[in-house]
Design a protein around this motif. Structure first.
Motif, PDB file in Angstrom:
ATOM      1  N   ASP A  42       0.809  -1.223   0.000  1.00 58.17           N
ATOM      2  CA  ASP A  42       0.000   0.000   0.000  1.00 58.17           C
ATOM      3  C   ASP A  42       0.842   1.273   0.000  1.00 58.17           C
ATOM      4  O   ASP A  42       0.309   2.361   0.122  1.00 58.17           O
ATOM      5  N   ALA A  71      -5.562   7.172  -4.793  1.00 53.29           N
ATOM      6  CA  ALA A  71      -6.320   6.296  -3.885  1.00 53.29           C
ATOM      7  C   ALA A  71      -7.695   5.988  -4.464  1.00 53.29           C
ATOM      8  O   ALA A  71      -8.137   4.829  -4.457  1.00 53.29           O
ATOM      9  N   PHE A  76      -9.634   2.898  -3.270  1.00 54.14           N
ATOM     10  CA  PHE A  76      -9.457   3.158  -1.845  1.00 54.14           C
ATOM     11  C   PHE A  76     -10.046   4.519  -1.501  1.00 54.14           C
ATOM     12  O   PHE A  76     -10.120   5.408  -2.342  1.00 54.14           O
ATOM     13  N   THR A 100       0.610   6.073   2.069  1.00 52.81           N
ATOM     14  CA  THR A 100      -0.062   4.775   2.071  1.00 52.81           C
ATOM     15  C   THR A 100      -1.481   5.036   1.583  1.00 52.81           C
ATOM     16  O   THR A 100      -2.036   6.116   1.795  1.00 52.81           O
ATOM     17  N   SER A 102      -5.430   3.175   1.513  1.00 54.45           N
ATOM     18  CA  SER A 102      -6.165   2.107   2.190  1.00 54.45           C
ATOM     19  C   SER A 102      -7.665   2.292   2.020  1.00 54.45           C
ATOM     20  O   SER A 102      -8.146   3.403   1.811  1.00 54.45           O
ATOM     21  N   SER A 104      -9.859   1.800   4.409  1.00 52.76           N
ATOM     22  CA  SER A 104     -10.431   2.340   5.642  1.00 52.76           C
ATOM     23  C   SER A 104      -9.487   3.387   6.220  1.00 52.76           C
ATOM     24  O   SER A 104      -8.309   3.466   5.842  1.00 52.76           O
ATOM     25  N   PRO A 106      -6.793   5.109   7.894  1.00 54.82           N
ATOM     26  CA  PRO A 106      -5.562   4.597   8.498  1.00 54.82           C
ATOM     27  C   PRO A 106      -5.253   5.309   9.816  1.00 54.82           C
ATOM     28  O   PRO A 106      -5.772   6.384  10.087  1.00 54.82           O
ATOM     29  N   THR A 111      -3.871  11.879   7.900  1.00 54.04           N
ATOM     30  CA  THR A 111      -4.763  11.070   7.072  1.00 54.04           C
ATOM     31  C   THR A 111      -5.570  11.969   6.137  1.00 54.04           C
ATOM     32  O   THR A 111      -5.845  13.122   6.437  1.00 54.04           O
TER      33      THR A 111
END
Length: 129
Positions: A42, A71, A76, A100, A102, A104, A106, A111
């Motif tokens: 990721d 993303a 994501f 990264t 994701s 959900s 992180p 974030t």
């Protein structure tokens, strides 16, 4: 006597006004592109280049916009900034950022809700991937 003072005062004000030239800074960024590299799992590396940045934060914002769109493209909803290095040489700004991505939210402080970020980038005129 009053007339002389009024004329002298007006001349003094005119001199002050002409000496002060308003400073107008126009932000005209030239976004030169994004190179994306999947590092592992990721982790994604974004190399961004631009001219006309006001400071390093403009480069960080550009990288964040690229990460948010990436993303979403990958399905994501979130990204998290790991690090961003910014350098400027001869008016060309470069950012080397790692994020990264994701599905959900992180853990961590930096974030990004990808959908909200992409909408904000578009509103501010910052291109995404």
């Amino acid at each position: 006597m009053r007339l002389a003072l009024a004329v002298a005062g007006a001349a003094g004000l005119a001199a002050c006004q002409s000496a002060e030239t308003p400073v107008v800074d126009v932000f005209r960024p030239d976004y030169r592109g994004v190179e994306t590299r999947l590092l592992e799992g990721d982790l994604v590396n974004f190399l961004v280049t631009m001219e006309g940045a006001r400071d390093g934060q403009d480069v960080v914002d550009y990288a964040e916009c690229a990460a948010a769109q990436y993303a979403l493209i990958r399905g994501f909803g979130f990204a998290r900034q790991v690090r961003t290095n910014v350098v400027e040489e001869g008016g060309v700004w470069r950012g080397d950022a790692v994020y990264t991505v994701s599905p959900s939210l992180p853990r961590g402080l930096k974030t990004i809700d990808a959908e909200v970020a992409v909408d904000d980038c578009r509103a501010r005129g910052i291109p995404t991937v």
